[in-house]
Design a protein around this motif. Structure first.
Motif, short mmCIF file in Angstrom:
data_model
loop_
_atom_site.label_atom_id
_atom_site.label_comp_id
_atom_site.label_asym_id
_atom_site.label_seq_id
_atom_site.Cartn_x
_atom_site.Cartn_y
_atom_site.Cartn_z
N GLY A 77 0.79 -2.60 -29.51
CA GLY A 77 0.18 -3.89 -29.80
C GLY A 77 0.56 -4.98 -28.82
O GLY A 77 0.38 -6.17 -29.11
N CYS A 78 1.07 -4.59 -27.65
CA CYS A 78 1.49 -5.57 -26.65
C CYS A 78 0.93 -5.24 -25.28
O CYS A 78 0.72 -4.07 -24.95
CB CYS A 78 3.02 -5.59 -26.54
SG CYS A 78 3.85 -6.26 -27.97
N LEU A 79 0.74 -6.27 -24.50
CA LEU A 79 0.51 -6.14 -23.08
C LEU A 79 1.89 -6.07 -22.45
O LEU A 79 2.72 -6.97 -22.65
CB LEU A 79 -0.27 -7.34 -22.54
CG LEU A 79 -0.34 -7.50 -21.02
CD1 LEU A 79 -1.08 -6.33 -20.40
CD2 LEU A 79 -1.01 -8.82 -20.67
N ASN A 80 2.18 -5.01 -21.74
CA ASN A 80 3.47 -4.85 -21.05
C ASN A 80 3.26 -5.24 -19.60
O ASN A 80 2.69 -4.47 -18.83
CB ASN A 80 3.98 -3.42 -21.18
CG ASN A 80 4.28 -3.09 -22.63
OD1 ASN A 80 4.96 -3.84 -23.31
ND2 ASN A 80 3.75 -1.98 -23.10
N PHE A 81 3.73 -6.43 -19.26
CA PHE A 81 3.48 -6.97 -17.93
C PHE A 81 4.71 -6.80 -17.05
O PHE A 81 5.79 -7.32 -17.35
CB PHE A 81 3.10 -8.45 -18.01
CG PHE A 81 2.77 -9.05 -16.68
CD1 PHE A 81 1.61 -8.68 -16.02
CD2 PHE A 81 3.63 -9.94 -16.08
CE1 PHE A 81 1.30 -9.22 -14.78
CE2 PHE A 81 3.33 -10.49 -14.84
CZ PHE A 81 2.16 -10.12 -14.18
N GLY A 82 4.55 -6.07 -15.95
CA GLY A 82 5.64 -5.81 -15.02
C GLY A 82 5.46 -6.52 -13.69
O GLY A 82 6.10 -6.15 -12.71
N GLY A 83 4.64 -7.54 -13.65
CA GLY A 83 4.31 -8.21 -12.40
C GLY A 83 5.22 -9.35 -12.00
O GLY A 83 4.87 -10.13 -11.11
N LEU A 84 6.37 -9.48 -12.64
CA LEU A 84 7.33 -10.51 -12.25
C LEU A 84 8.52 -9.87 -11.55
O LEU A 84 8.99 -8.82 -11.97
CB LEU A 84 7.89 -11.22 -13.49
CG LEU A 84 7.06 -12.26 -14.20
CD1 LEU A 84 7.81 -12.79 -15.41
CD2 LEU A 84 6.67 -13.39 -13.29
N ASP A 85 9.00 -10.51 -10.51
CA ASP A 85 10.29 -10.08 -9.98
C ASP A 85 11.37 -10.88 -10.72
O ASP A 85 11.07 -11.75 -11.53
CB ASP A 85 10.37 -10.26 -8.46
CG ASP A 85 10.18 -11.70 -8.00
OD1 ASP A 85 10.29 -12.63 -8.83
OD2 ASP A 85 9.94 -11.90 -6.80
N ARG A 86 12.62 -10.57 -10.47
CA ARG A 86 13.70 -11.24 -11.19
C ARG A 86 13.74 -12.74 -10.93
O ARG A 86 14.04 -13.53 -11.82
CB ARG A 86 15.04 -10.61 -10.84
CG ARG A 86 15.23 -9.25 -11.48
CD ARG A 86 16.57 -8.67 -11.10
NE ARG A 86 16.84 -7.49 -11.89
CZ ARG A 86 18.05 -7.02 -12.09
NH1 ARG A 86 19.09 -7.61 -11.54
NH2 ARG A 86 18.23 -5.94 -12.82
N LYS A 87 13.45 -13.14 -9.71
CA LYS A 87 13.46 -14.57 -9.38
C LYS A 87 12.39 -15.30 -10.19
O LYS A 87 12.64 -16.36 -10.76
CB LYS A 87 13.25 -14.78 -7.88
CG LYS A 87 13.37 -16.21 -7.44
CD LYS A 87 13.26 -16.32 -5.94
CE LYS A 87 13.43 -17.76 -5.48
NZ LYS A 87 13.33 -17.87 -4.02
#
Length: 176
Positions: A77-87
Protein backbone atom coordinates in the motif's frame (compact mmCIF):
# COMPACT_ATOMS: atom_id res chain seq x y z
CA UNK A 1 11.06 21.38 -44.70
CA UNK A 2 14.42 22.59 -45.82
CA UNK A 3 16.23 24.92 -43.44
CA UNK A 4 13.85 24.40 -40.50
CA UNK A 5 15.60 23.09 -37.42
CA UNK A 6 13.76 20.89 -34.96
CA UNK A 7 13.20 22.68 -31.66
CA UNK A 8 15.39 21.42 -28.85
CA UNK A 9 13.41 19.81 -26.08
CA UNK A 10 14.43 19.24 -22.49
CA UNK A 11 16.22 15.99 -21.77
CA UNK A 12 13.91 13.45 -20.04
CA UNK A 13 15.22 14.12 -16.50
CA UNK A 14 14.81 17.89 -16.75
CA UNK A 15 11.46 17.42 -18.50
CA UNK A 16 10.17 15.27 -15.62
CA UNK A 17 11.53 17.71 -13.02
CA UNK A 18 9.94 20.68 -14.72
CA UNK A 19 6.63 18.83 -14.93
CA UNK A 20 6.80 17.85 -11.23
CA UNK A 21 7.21 21.48 -10.17
CA UNK A 22 4.44 22.62 -12.53
CA UNK A 23 2.16 19.90 -11.12
CA UNK A 24 2.61 21.27 -7.58
CA UNK A 25 2.11 24.84 -8.83
CA UNK A 26 -1.22 23.86 -10.41
CA UNK A 27 -2.41 22.23 -7.17
CA UNK A 28 -1.33 25.29 -5.15
CA UNK A 29 -3.19 27.61 -7.51
CA UNK A 30 -6.30 25.43 -7.25
CA UNK A 31 -5.99 25.59 -3.43
CA UNK A 32 -5.70 29.39 -3.42
CA UNK A 33 -2.10 29.29 -2.17
CA UNK A 34 0.98 31.09 -3.42
CA UNK A 35 4.24 29.47 -4.53
CA UNK A 36 7.75 30.77 -4.06
CA UNK A 37 11.11 29.57 -5.30
CA UNK A 38 14.46 30.60 -3.89
CA UNK A 39 16.94 32.25 -6.23
CA UNK A 40 19.45 29.43 -5.66
CA UNK A 41 18.78 25.83 -4.64
CA UNK A 42 21.20 25.75 -1.72
CA UNK A 43 19.35 23.44 0.63
CA UNK A 44 17.40 21.00 -1.50
CA UNK A 45 14.08 22.84 -1.48
CA UNK A 46 12.46 23.15 -4.89
CA UNK A 47 9.33 25.12 -3.99
CA UNK A 48 7.69 26.76 -1.02
CA UNK A 49 3.92 27.02 -0.73
CA UNK A 50 2.21 29.48 1.57
CA UNK A 51 -1.07 31.06 2.43
CA UNK A 52 -1.44 34.65 1.34
CA UNK A 53 -0.65 36.74 4.42
CA UNK A 54 -3.82 38.29 5.85
CA UNK A 55 -1.88 41.46 6.67
CA UNK A 56 1.50 42.34 8.09
CA UNK A 57 3.26 39.47 9.75
CA UNK A 58 3.60 35.74 9.47
CA UNK A 59 2.16 33.68 6.61
CA UNK A 60 2.02 29.92 7.14
CA UNK A 61 4.19 27.99 4.70
CA UNK A 62 5.67 24.61 3.84
CA UNK A 63 8.71 23.77 1.75
CA UNK A 64 9.05 20.85 -0.63
CA UNK A 65 11.60 18.80 -2.42
CA UNK A 66 9.88 17.57 -5.56
CA UNK A 67 10.93 14.39 -7.30
CA UNK A 68 9.40 12.43 -10.14
CA UNK A 69 9.49 8.79 -11.10
CA UNK A 70 8.43 6.99 -14.25
CA UNK A 71 9.26 3.62 -12.65
CA UNK A 72 7.34 3.48 -9.39
CA UNK A 73 7.84 0.63 -6.95
CA UNK A 74 4.70 -0.36 -5.02
CA UNK A 75 4.46 -2.67 -2.01
CA UNK A 76 2.20 -2.91 1.01
CA UNK A 77 0.00 0.00 0.00
CA UNK A 78 2.99 2.32 -0.36
CA UNK A 79 5.08 3.92 -3.04
CA UNK A 80 8.65 2.93 -2.18
CA UNK A 81 10.77 5.80 -3.44
CA UNK A 82 14.52 5.25 -3.69
CA UNK A 83 15.38 8.38 -5.64
CA UNK A 84 16.99 10.32 -2.80
CA UNK A 85 20.62 10.21 -1.88
CA UNK A 86 21.60 10.65 1.77
CA UNK A 87 22.35 14.35 1.36
CA UNK A 88 18.89 14.98 -0.15
CA UNK A 89 17.31 12.87 2.58
CA UNK A 90 19.08 14.89 5.29
CA UNK A 91 17.71 18.13 3.84
CA UNK A 92 14.23 16.89 4.80
CA UNK A 93 14.79 14.62 7.81
CA UNK A 94 14.46 15.56 11.45
CA UNK A 95 12.62 18.25 13.33
CA UNK A 96 15.18 21.04 13.16
CA UNK A 97 13.48 23.19 10.50
CA UNK A 98 11.40 26.27 11.28
CA UNK A 99 9.29 25.73 8.17
CA UNK A 100 7.87 22.21 7.75
CA UNK A 101 9.51 20.29 4.90
CA UNK A 102 7.97 17.58 2.76
CA UNK A 103 9.00 15.18 0.05
CA UNK A 104 6.66 15.18 -2.94
CA UNK A 105 6.97 12.42 -5.53
CA UNK A 106 5.00 12.79 -8.75
CA UNK A 107 4.53 9.53 -10.64
CA UNK A 108 4.74 10.33 -14.35
CA UNK A 109 4.29 8.32 -17.54
CA UNK A 110 7.48 7.03 -19.16
CA UNK A 111 6.48 8.76 -22.40
CA UNK A 112 6.77 12.51 -21.81
CA UNK A 113 4.18 13.11 -24.53
CA UNK A 114 1.65 11.53 -22.13
CA UNK A 115 2.20 14.02 -19.26
CA UNK A 116 -1.02 15.80 -20.18
CA UNK A 117 -4.02 15.65 -22.47
CA UNK A 118 -6.33 18.40 -23.59
CA UNK A 119 -10.05 17.82 -23.88
CA UNK A 120 -12.92 20.18 -24.63
CA UNK A 121 -13.84 19.85 -20.95
CA UNK A 122 -10.36 20.72 -19.69
CA UNK A 123 -6.76 19.74 -19.10
CA UNK A 124 -5.76 16.37 -17.64
CA UNK A 125 -2.40 16.05 -15.87
CA UNK A 126 -0.89 12.59 -15.47
CA UNK A 127 -0.51 10.83 -13.18
CA UNK A 128 -0.50 11.60 -9.46
CA UNK A 129 1.64 13.04 -6.69
CA UNK A 130 2.28 11.76 -3.17
CA UNK A 131 3.55 13.66 -0.15
CA UNK A 132 5.24 12.67 3.09
CA UNK A 133 7.20 14.20 5.91
CA UNK A 134 10.57 12.92 7.06
CA UNK A 135 10.31 14.90 10.29
CA UNK A 136 10.33 11.69 12.36
CA UNK A 137 13.33 10.23 10.53
CA UNK A 138 16.90 10.54 11.82
CA UNK A 139 19.36 12.25 9.48
CA UNK A 140 22.42 10.27 8.38
CA UNK A 141 25.77 11.17 9.91
CA UNK A 142 27.54 10.07 6.71
CA UNK A 143 25.92 11.69 3.67
CA UNK A 144 27.71 9.59 1.04
CA UNK A 145 25.63 7.25 -1.10
CA UNK A 146 22.01 6.13 -1.12
CA UNK A 147 21.94 3.21 1.32
CA UNK A 148 18.95 3.33 3.65
CA UNK A 149 17.18 6.23 1.98
CA UNK A 150 14.15 4.43 0.53
CA UNK A 151 11.07 6.35 1.63
CA UNK A 152 7.72 4.58 2.01
CA UNK A 153 4.89 6.89 0.97
CA UNK A 154 1.39 5.59 1.78
CA UNK A 155 -0.92 5.60 -1.21
CA UNK A 156 -3.40 7.54 0.96
CA UNK A 157 -0.97 10.51 0.98
CA UNK A 158 -2.14 11.83 -2.38
CA UNK A 159 -1.26 15.46 -2.95
CA UNK A 160 -4.46 17.34 -3.81
CA UNK A 161 -5.48 20.98 -3.45
CA UNK A 162 -7.24 20.07 -0.17
CA UNK A 163 -4.34 18.05 1.27
CA UNK A 164 -1.87 20.77 0.27
CA UNK A 165 -4.01 23.40 1.99
CA UNK A 166 -4.16 21.22 5.13
CA UNK A 167 -0.35 20.90 5.18
CA UNK A 168 0.04 24.67 5.02
CA UNK A 169 -2.62 25.22 7.69
CA UNK A 170 -0.90 22.91 10.22
CA UNK A 171 1.02 24.53 13.03
CA UNK A 172 4.63 24.46 11.76
CA UNK A 173 5.87 23.19 15.13
CA UNK A 174 3.68 20.09 15.01
CA UNK A 175 3.56 19.56 11.23
CA UNK A 176 4.14 15.94 10.41
Amino acid sequence: MIGVRKARMLDPNNHRGSFGEAYVRVLAAAAGLTVYKEELDRDGIDLGVRMPAPGPGFARAVEMQIKTTASPSWAGGCLNFGGLDRKGFNRLAGDRFQVARYLVVVVVPRDTDRFSDMFTSGLLLRTIGYVTSLRDRTPFTDERGRAGTTVRMPMANVLTPDSLRRLVELDPVVAR
